[in-house]
Enzyme design. Structure first.
Site, PDB file in Angstrom:
ATOM      1  N   HIS A   1      29.798  29.285  24.896  1.00  0.00           N
ATOM      2  CA  HIS A   1      31.027  29.435  23.928  1.00  0.00           C
ATOM      3  C   HIS A   1      30.186  30.452  23.128  1.00  0.00           C
ATOM      4  O   HIS A   1      29.631  30.029  22.095  1.00  0.00           O
ATOM      5  CB  HIS A   1      32.112  28.437  24.085  1.00  0.00           C
ATOM      6  CG  HIS A   1      33.401  28.376  23.482  1.00  0.00           C
ATOM      7  ND1 HIS A   1      33.754  29.157  22.205  1.00  0.00           N
ATOM      8  CD2 HIS A   1      33.890  28.708  24.357  1.00  0.00           C
ATOM      9  CE1 HIS A   1      34.681  29.684  22.040  1.00  0.00           C
ATOM     10  NE2 HIS A   1      35.419  29.227  24.006  1.00  0.00           N
TER      11      HIS A   1
ATOM     12  N   ASP B   1      36.743  25.821  29.964  1.00  0.00           N
ATOM     13  CA  ASP B   1      37.087  26.888  30.788  1.00  0.00           C
ATOM     14  C   ASP B   1      36.419  26.539  32.032  1.00  0.00           C
ATOM     15  O   ASP B   1      37.348  26.861  33.379  1.00  0.00           O
ATOM     16  CB  ASP B   1      36.276  28.648  30.462  1.00  0.00           C
ATOM     17  CG  ASP B   1      37.581  28.847  29.201  1.00  0.00           C
ATOM     18  OD1 ASP B   1      38.154  28.386  28.783  1.00  0.00           O
ATOM     19  OD2 ASP B   1      36.688  28.865  28.553  1.00  0.00           O
TER      20      ASP B   1
END
Length: 431
Positions: free
Chosen positions: A308, A366
């Site tokens: 991330h 995600d």
């Protein structure tokens, strides 16, 4: 504004300027440059504003190195495990967790405002049948200011509150209608006997021809997706909402601007990109090939849904989301879905590979939310609208906080101008 605890000294062309330094509750100190232009006739240069604090806020705090996300001081993993979305909405909006009576009142208020103005149905039908649901949502949310005139005056605290509740309550209805319209099915009205997440699933997947019962495991997973995406500090879409708000725009226009920004693939499309990657891999036997490419420093390929930009250690939202992903896949199975088979095996192989552990490339929120939405039966075109639905409360909380800030000024970023200076116009026959 935090107290000044120190000063920074800046020397330009032999002249010295003292700049206040503010110490926040968490994170790095902040050098206050507001008076620098007036004093020294210089701007600072920070493309993307990645080193610039554009506001002070008490809502959300992120420590990417620690893998920490706090809403009003409460860790996101605790909120996602022990709370639910509407309680987190209350926390973000009002700063504290509600009492039982306060929560019941708030939930009833939201539930009783889930229907949209009937004439808005005609607005949907003005879009092409194959319109992307995000395009529909940008238009419909922006158009709410044409239907709800009694909640557009941002100087009226009561109207701001009404607009906040309306947006939180009606966003699932509008997102579900955008989905139904895109697949050619009739709109389904909201039901007041269902909770927030279950109501959304019912509006998306029920049809008039037969009864549809929402599975509580799926409802809980959807609620967690909403909770884990509720706010994420000063990201691109939140900053867009704040910038639009600084001009005095009405709340519906501001949220529509946020949705438009979220639509960008670099921002809200991460879980969709993850699913597209899984479809590209195709079958379980091809996973080692793609892992090898991701590890090859000479290959630009990277695995979507791993690591991330903000969290340099691990994504604190991913642990809770993984629990829901496992529950949903156990319930629905993966036998007949090659995408989900690839997802499960890719997760297993990546977590067992020392390379990913050393690089801290763990599956993020995600990756897991994309798997859940795919398993539930949502097309990838609905992933970002669901993200927008969840993030609405964060945008509204930031919008309300900004409007209450006595330091509020219209946003006006500066530039490093590198173009031509003044020159005379040349008649066309002489060019």
């Amino acid at each position: 504004m935090a107290e000044n605890t120190d000063t920074a000294t800046l020397t330009i062309k032999g002249k010295t300027y003292e700049l206040p330094v503010h110490s926040p509750s968490g994170g790095p100190d902040v050098i206050d440059i507001r008076k620098l232009y007036g004093q020294a006739d210089v701007f600072t240069y920070d493309p993307g504003f990645t080193s610039t604090a554009a506001c002070d806020s008490t809502i959300t705090y992120i420590d990417g190195d620690k893998g920490e996300l706090l809403h009003r001081g409460y860790p996101i993993d605790q909120l996602a495990s022990k709370s639910h979305y509407l309680e987190v909405c209350y926390l973000l909006l009002y700063g504290e967790l509600p009492s039982a009576d306060e929560l019941e009142t708030f939930e009833r208020l939201v539930t009783n405002h889930t229907m949209i103005h009937e004439q808005m149905h005609n607005f949907f039908r003005g879009f092409r049948r194959d319109a992307h649901p995000m395009a529909t949502m940008v238009g419909v949310i922006g158009a709410m200011s044409a239907f709800y005139h009694d909640s557009t005056d941002i100087t009226d605290a009561h109207q701001r509150e009404v607009a906040s509740i309306r947006l939180i309550a009606k966003m699932p209805t509008i997102a579900a209608m955008a989905y139904k319209y895109s697949v050619g099915q009739p709109f389904v009205y909201p039901r007041n006997d269902l909770d927030y997440a279950a109501n959304f699933l019912h509006m998306c997947f029920s049809v008039p021809a037969e009864e549809y019962n929402v599975n509580p495991i799926l409802s809980r997973a959807m609620d967690r997706i909403f909770t884990l995406h509720a706010d994420h500090e000063q990201n691109a879409s939140t900053s867009t909402v704040r910038l639009a708000s600084s001009s005095g725009a009405n709340p519906f226009a501001c949220i529509a601007a946020g949705i438009a920004c979220l639509w960008g693939p670099a921002h809200g499309g991460a879980n969709q990109a993850c699913l597209e990657m899984l479809k590209e891999i195709g079958t379980v036997d091809r996973i080692p090939e793609f892992i090898a490419r991701a590890k090859d420093k000479n290959d630009s390929y990277r695995l979507m849904g791993f690591g991330h930009r903000v969290y340099k250690n691990f994504d604190p939202r991913a642990t809770v989301m993984k629990e829901s992903a496992d529950e949903v896949l156990d319930l629905l199975g993966v036998e007949n879905n090659p995408v989900l088979q690839v997802a499960k095996e890719l997760e297993k192989q990546a977590l067992a590979d020392p390379y990913f552990a050393e690089k801290k490339l763990f599956p993020n929120v995600d990756f897991y939310s994309g798997i859940i939405l795919e398993a539930m039966g949502f097309p990838t075109s609905m992933f970002t609208p669901i993200f927008a639905l969840a993030r609405t409360v964060g945008w509204i909380s930031q919008w309300k906080e900004q409007l209450a800030d006595p330091q509020l000024k219209i946003g006006r970023p500066r530039q490093l101008y590198l173009g031509e200076m003044a020159r005379d116009y040349v008649d066309i026959e002489k060019r």
